[in-house]
Design a protein around this motif. Structure first.
Motif, PDB file in Angstrom:
ATOM      1  N   UNK A 127      14.620 -14.166   2.612  1.00 53.30           N
ATOM      2  CA  UNK A 127      14.410 -14.973   3.810  1.00 53.30           C
ATOM      3  C   UNK A 127      13.511 -16.180   3.552  1.00 53.30           C
ATOM      4  N   UNK A 128      12.523 -16.018   2.669  1.00 57.03           N
ATOM      5  CA  UNK A 128      11.513 -17.068   2.482  1.00 57.03           C
ATOM      6  C   UNK A 128      11.782 -17.979   1.292  1.00 57.03           C
ATOM      7  N   UNK A 129      12.749 -17.656   0.463  1.00 60.07           N
ATOM      8  CA  UNK A 129      13.058 -18.485  -0.701  1.00 60.07           C
ATOM      9  C   UNK A 129      14.025 -19.601  -0.297  1.00 60.07           C
ATOM     10  N   UNK A 130      13.840 -20.839  -0.796  1.00 59.93           N
ATOM     11  CA  UNK A 130      12.732 -21.292  -1.636  1.00 59.93           C
ATOM     12  C   UNK A 130      11.460 -21.527  -0.825  1.00 59.93           C
ATOM     13  N   UNK A 131      10.376 -21.753  -1.524  1.00 57.65           N
ATOM     14  CA  UNK A 131       9.086 -21.952  -0.865  1.00 57.65           C
ATOM     15  C   UNK A 131       8.148 -20.799  -1.138  1.00 57.65           C
ATOM     16  N   UNK A 132       8.724 -19.604  -1.305  1.00 56.62           N
ATOM     17  CA  UNK A 132       7.924 -18.428  -1.658  1.00 56.62           C
ATOM     18  C   UNK A 132       8.743 -17.559  -2.595  1.00 56.62           C
ATOM     19  N   UNK A 200       6.056  -5.193   9.449  1.00 59.43           N
ATOM     20  CA  UNK A 200       5.073  -5.838  10.313  1.00 59.43           C
ATOM     21  C   UNK A 200       4.118  -6.703   9.490  1.00 59.43           C
ATOM     22  N   UNK A 201       3.638  -6.164   8.367  1.00 58.14           N
ATOM     23  CA  UNK A 201       2.736  -6.927   7.503  1.00 58.14           C
ATOM     24  C   UNK A 201       3.391  -8.211   7.021  1.00 58.14           C
ATOM     25  N   UNK A 202       4.634  -8.117   6.598  1.00 55.60           N
ATOM     26  CA  UNK A 202       5.336  -9.275   6.079  1.00 55.60           C
ATOM     27  C   UNK A 202       5.628 -10.301   7.164  1.00 55.60           C
ATOM     28  N   UNK A 203       5.923  -9.830   8.365  1.00 50.58           N
ATOM     29  CA  UNK A 203       6.156 -10.750   9.486  1.00 50.58           C
ATOM     30  C   UNK A 203       4.872 -11.493   9.829  1.00 50.58           C
ATOM     31  N   UNK A 204       3.768 -10.779   9.788  1.00 52.82           N
ATOM     32  CA  UNK A 204       2.462 -11.398  10.060  1.00 52.82           C
ATOM     33  C   UNK A 204       2.132 -12.430   8.996  1.00 52.82           C
ATOM     34  N   UNK A 205       2.423 -12.094   7.759  1.00 47.65           N
ATOM     35  CA  UNK A 205       2.178 -13.021   6.662  1.00 47.65           C
ATOM     36  C   UNK A 205       3.050 -14.259   6.800  1.00 47.65           C
ATOM     37  N   UNK A 206       4.325 -14.069   7.126  1.00 48.65           N
ATOM     38  CA  UNK A 206       5.255 -15.194   7.260  1.00 48.65           C
ATOM     39  C   UNK A 206       4.805 -16.150   8.370  1.00 48.65           C
ATOM     40  N   UNK A 207       4.215 -15.606   9.424  1.00 45.82           N
ATOM     41  CA  UNK A 207       3.775 -16.445  10.536  1.00 45.82           C
ATOM     42  C   UNK A 207       2.630 -17.375  10.134  1.00 45.82           C
ATOM     43  N   UNK A 208       1.901 -17.014   9.085  1.00 43.04           N
ATOM     44  CA  UNK A 208       0.773 -17.833   8.637  1.00 43.04           C
ATOM     45  C   UNK A 208       1.187 -18.877   7.607  1.00 43.04           C
ATOM     46  N   UNK A 209       2.390 -18.746   7.073  1.00 45.99           N
ATOM     47  CA  UNK A 209       2.854 -19.683   6.051  1.00 45.99           C
ATOM     48  C   UNK A 209       3.463 -20.920   6.705  1.00 45.99           C
ATOM     49  N   UNK A 210       3.394 -22.052   6.011  1.00 45.72           N
ATOM     50  CA  UNK A 210       4.005 -23.274   6.571  1.00 45.72           C
ATOM     51  C   UNK A 210       5.520 -23.168   6.659  1.00 45.72           C
TER      52      UNK A 210
END
Length: 210
Positions: A127-132, A200-210
């Motif tokens: 979901x987050x690639x590219x960028x992470x 939940x942890x990953x969703x929280x982390x994703x919300x903090x990323x640009x």
């Protein structure tokens, strides 16, 4: 003449040899249990493999250190640099991923929580690639063992092999797996997560990323 009363605890009296004996037995039990935990969690089924020259922790160039301080496994410090073998036999370095966020995940195939979090990590990577990029650091197992794990869980993010545990030591990862580090595009650690990452942890982390 006064009667001599019989000893009501003859067996206990014969076996007890003092506080030193009791303490020694307790210490031995603790040592055996501690060794068992260490062996199962650190060695796993791979038992560690011989280190390869040129692999492990490497120096981080000053030009790549945005903090001006020595690299350390702490939030706000530059992530310790390393070079390790990937599953395809190539050499991979942490600095290869500069310019994107890196979720560095220490794991082993014998670790139940590691197995539990892997599907969520794979979905997060997609979901987050590219960028992470998620980078899995396998702790002291053979390439065959790590490859079987990635095939079982259809892992497509990069996996590198910490053959002798040197990189795990630099990141202060010992008995507790999994452990994950979020590293920003400049190579600075932004978050440390102990234990399995949940959706939940990953969703929280994703919300903090640009």
């Amino acid at each position: 003449m006064a009667e001599t009363l019989p000893d009501e605890r003859p067996q206990q009296r014969r076996e007890y040899t003092g506080p030193g004996f009791t303490f020694g037995i307790a210490a031995l039990v603790v040592a055996v249990v501690g060794f068992g935990i260490w062996y199962l969690e650190i060695r796993g089924d791979g038992g560690g493999v011989e280190a390869e020259a040129g692999m492990g922790v490497v120096a981080l160039a000053d030009s790549l250190n945005a903090t001006g301080e020595a690299p350390a496994a702490e939030v706000g410090r530059a992530a310790p640099a390393f070079r390790l073998r990937a599953l395809d036999g190539s050499a991979a370095e942490l600095t290869d991923f500069r310019g994107q966020y890196v979720l560095l995940n220490f794991w082993a195939s014998w670790c139940g929580p590691c197995r539990g979090e892997t599907p969520a990590l794979q979905a997060f990577f997609q979901e987050r690639s590219p960028g992470l990029v998620v980078v899995g650091v396998n702790q002291q197992e053979t390439a065959e063992t790590a490859r079987a794990f990635t095939e079982q869980f259809a892992v497509t993010y990069p996996i590198v092999l910490d053959a002798d545990g040197q990189v795990s030591g630099a990141y202060r990862v010992s008995t507790g797996l999994p452990v994950s580090f979020l590293i920003d595009p400049d190579g600075v650690i932004q978050r440390v997560h102990l234990g399995a990452l949940t959706d939940f942890d990953l969703a929280e982390l994703a919300a903090e990323l640009p």
